[in-house]
Design a protein around this motif. Structure first.
Motif, PDB file in Angstrom:
ATOM      1  N   THR A   1     -12.922 -74.738 -67.052  1.00  0.00           N
ATOM      2  CA  THR A   1     -12.447 -75.010 -68.546  1.00  0.00           C
ATOM      3  C   THR A   1     -12.453 -76.555 -68.687  1.00  0.00           C
ATOM      4  O   THR A   1     -11.553 -76.873 -68.014  1.00  0.00           O
ATOM      5  N   VAL A   2     -12.828 -76.843 -69.870  1.00  0.00           N
ATOM      6  CA  VAL A   2     -12.997 -78.531 -69.974  1.00  0.00           C
ATOM      7  C   VAL A   2     -12.078 -78.504 -71.675  1.00  0.00           C
ATOM      8  O   VAL A   2     -12.569 -77.858 -72.359  1.00  0.00           O
ATOM      9  N   PRO A   3     -11.052 -79.354 -71.664  1.00  0.00           N
ATOM     10  CA  PRO A   3     -10.618 -79.546 -73.200  1.00  0.00           C
ATOM     11  C   PRO A   3     -11.555 -80.119 -74.224  1.00  0.00           C
ATOM     12  O   PRO A   3     -12.505 -81.074 -73.598  1.00  0.00           O
ATOM     13  N   PRO A   4     -11.221 -80.091 -75.139  1.00  0.00           N
ATOM     14  CA  PRO A   4     -12.191 -80.701 -76.321  1.00  0.00           C
ATOM     15  C   PRO A   4     -12.136 -82.192 -76.158  1.00  0.00           C
ATOM     16  O   PRO A   4     -10.940 -82.782 -75.762  1.00  0.00           O
ATOM     17  N   GLY A   5     -13.309 -82.823 -76.123  1.00  0.00           N
ATOM     18  CA  GLY A   5     -13.376 -84.194 -76.013  1.00  0.00           C
ATOM     19  C   GLY A   5     -13.415 -84.799 -74.338  1.00  0.00           C
ATOM     20  O   GLY A   5     -13.445 -86.060 -74.345  1.00  0.00           O
ATOM     21  N   ALA A   6     -13.133 -84.048 -73.770  1.00  0.00           N
ATOM     22  CA  ALA A   6     -13.223 -84.402 -72.069  1.00  0.00           C
ATOM     23  C   ALA A   6     -14.550 -84.385 -71.708  1.00  0.00           C
ATOM     24  O   ALA A   6     -15.436 -83.719 -72.012  1.00  0.00           O
ATOM     25  N   ALA A   7     -14.869 -85.411 -70.734  1.00  0.00           N
ATOM     26  CA  ALA A   7     -16.110 -85.801 -70.238  1.00  0.00           C
ATOM     27  C   ALA A   7     -16.250 -84.334 -69.320  1.00  0.00           C
ATOM     28  O   ALA A   7     -15.574 -84.266 -68.358  1.00  0.00           O
ATOM     29  N   ILE A   8     -17.578 -84.109 -69.386  1.00  0.00           N
ATOM     30  CA  ILE A   8     -18.069 -83.171 -68.311  1.00  0.00           C
ATOM     31  C   ILE A   8     -18.887 -83.758 -67.328  1.00  0.00           C
ATOM     32  O   ILE A   8     -18.877 -83.580 -65.934  1.00  0.00           O
ATOM     33  N   MET A   9     -19.610 -84.803 -67.492  1.00  0.00           N
ATOM     34  CA  MET A   9     -20.463 -85.655 -66.795  1.00  0.00           C
ATOM     35  C   MET A   9     -20.497 -87.002 -67.199  1.00  0.00           C
ATOM     36  O   MET A   9     -20.237 -87.269 -68.528  1.00  0.00           O
ATOM     37  N   THR A  10     -20.744 -87.874 -66.334  1.00  0.00           N
ATOM     38  CA  THR A  10     -20.967 -89.138 -66.842  1.00  0.00           C
ATOM     39  C   THR A  10     -22.284 -89.775 -66.311  1.00  0.00           C
ATOM     40  O   THR A  10     -22.761 -89.343 -65.385  1.00  0.00           O
ATOM     41  N   LYS A  11     -22.922 -90.442 -67.080  1.00  0.00           N
ATOM     42  CA  LYS A  11     -24.252 -90.964 -66.915  1.00  0.00           C
ATOM     43  C   LYS A  11     -24.172 -91.738 -65.685  1.00  0.00           C
ATOM     44  O   LYS A  11     -23.247 -92.456 -65.610  1.00  0.00           O
ATOM     45  N   GLY A  12     -25.239 -91.733 -64.879  1.00  0.00           N
ATOM     46  CA  GLY A  12     -25.197 -92.263 -63.529  1.00  0.00           C
ATOM     47  C   GLY A  12     -24.689 -91.594 -62.455  1.00  0.00           C
ATOM     48  O   GLY A  12     -24.828 -92.071 -61.412  1.00  0.00           O
ATOM     49  N   GLU A  13     -23.818 -90.761 -62.574  1.00  0.00           N
ATOM     50  CA  GLU A  13     -23.019 -90.011 -61.503  1.00  0.00           C
ATOM     51  C   GLU A  13     -24.086 -89.106 -60.984  1.00  0.00           C
ATOM     52  O   GLU A  13     -24.852 -88.395 -61.628  1.00  0.00           O
ATOM     53  N   TRP A  14     -23.858 -88.699 -59.775  1.00  0.00           N
ATOM     54  CA  TRP A  14     -24.799 -87.852 -59.090  1.00  0.00           C
ATOM     55  C   TRP A  14     -24.141 -86.591 -59.224  1.00  0.00           C
ATOM     56  O   TRP A  14     -22.770 -86.294 -59.013  1.00  0.00           O
ATOM     57  N   HIS A  15     -24.996 -85.462 -59.407  1.00  0.00           N
ATOM     58  CA  HIS A  15     -24.601 -84.080 -59.596  1.00  0.00           C
ATOM     59  C   HIS A  15     -25.309 -83.121 -58.911  1.00  0.00           C
ATOM     60  O   HIS A  15     -26.667 -83.180 -59.105  1.00  0.00           O
ATOM     61  N   ASP A  16     -25.203 -82.135 -58.110  1.00  0.00           N
ATOM     62  CA  ASP A  16     -25.786 -81.265 -57.474  1.00  0.00           C
ATOM     63  C   ASP A  16     -25.407 -79.656 -57.994  1.00  0.00           C
ATOM     64  O   ASP A  16     -25.565 -78.982 -57.090  1.00  0.00           O
ATOM     65  N   GLU A  17     -25.106 -79.607 -59.161  1.00  0.00           N
ATOM     66  CA  GLU A  17     -24.913 -78.397 -59.655  1.00  0.00           C
ATOM     67  C   GLU A  17     -25.573 -78.119 -61.151  1.00  0.00           C
ATOM     68  O   GLU A  17     -25.943 -79.055 -61.769  1.00  0.00           O
ATOM     69  N   LEU A  18     -25.780 -76.901 -61.340  1.00  0.00           N
ATOM     70  CA  LEU A  18     -26.254 -76.481 -62.787  1.00  0.00           C
ATOM     71  C   LEU A  18     -24.966 -76.061 -63.527  1.00  0.00           C
ATOM     72  O   LEU A  18     -24.254 -75.324 -63.112  1.00  0.00           O
ATOM     73  N   LEU A  19     -25.085 -76.610 -64.658  1.00  0.00           N
ATOM     74  CA  LEU A  19     -23.991 -76.352 -65.698  1.00  0.00           C
ATOM     75  C   LEU A  19     -24.582 -75.531 -66.630  1.00  0.00           C
ATOM     76  O   LEU A  19     -25.590 -75.764 -67.264  1.00  0.00           O
ATOM     77  N   ILE A  20     -23.855 -74.490 -66.992  1.00  0.00           N
ATOM     78  CA  ILE A  20     -24.361 -73.518 -68.312  1.00  0.00           C
ATOM     79  C   ILE A  20     -23.251 -73.317 -69.049  1.00  0.00           C
ATOM     80  O   ILE A  20     -22.140 -72.780 -68.669  1.00  0.00           O
ATOM     81  N   LEU A  21     -23.503 -73.791 -70.410  1.00  0.00           N
ATOM     82  CA  LEU A  21     -22.278 -73.485 -71.243  1.00  0.00           C
ATOM     83  C   LEU A  21     -22.011 -71.899 -71.800  1.00  0.00           C
ATOM     84  O   LEU A  21     -23.085 -71.424 -72.195  1.00  0.00           O
TER      85      LEU A  21
END
Length: 75
Positions: free
Chosen positions: A31-51
């Motif tokens: 759960t992410v509150p409104p306005g919070a960053a989910i990802m930051t450009k340039g960061e490495w992520h190895d997961e699939l996010l589904i809204l």
């Protein structure tokens, strides 16, 4: 719990039920509150996010518009 959500992702559409079950067992909910960053450009992520609820948008303007994500969007 996640079966219908997985079916919204096109490359999972042809999975057998047993594969969907295995995939669901590996999923986590966040759960992410409104306005919070989910990802930051340039960061490495190895997961699939589904809204699965609500809306999201980028904080980068493209052609003077933000990109919006709706229910079922994935990245």
């Amino acid at each position: 719990r996640y079966g219908q959500l997985i079916n919204t992702v096109p490359f999972f559409a042809t999975l057998r039920d047993s594969a969907v079950v295995e995939l669901c067992q590996q999923m986590n909910s966040h759960t992410v509150p409104p306005g919070a960053a989910i990802m930051t450009k340039g960061e490495w992520h190895d997961e699939l996010l589904i809204l699965s609820k609500g809306h999201a948008r980028t904080d980068i303007l493209v052609d003077d518009e933000y990109h919006h994500f709706d229910l079922g969007s994935f990245w």
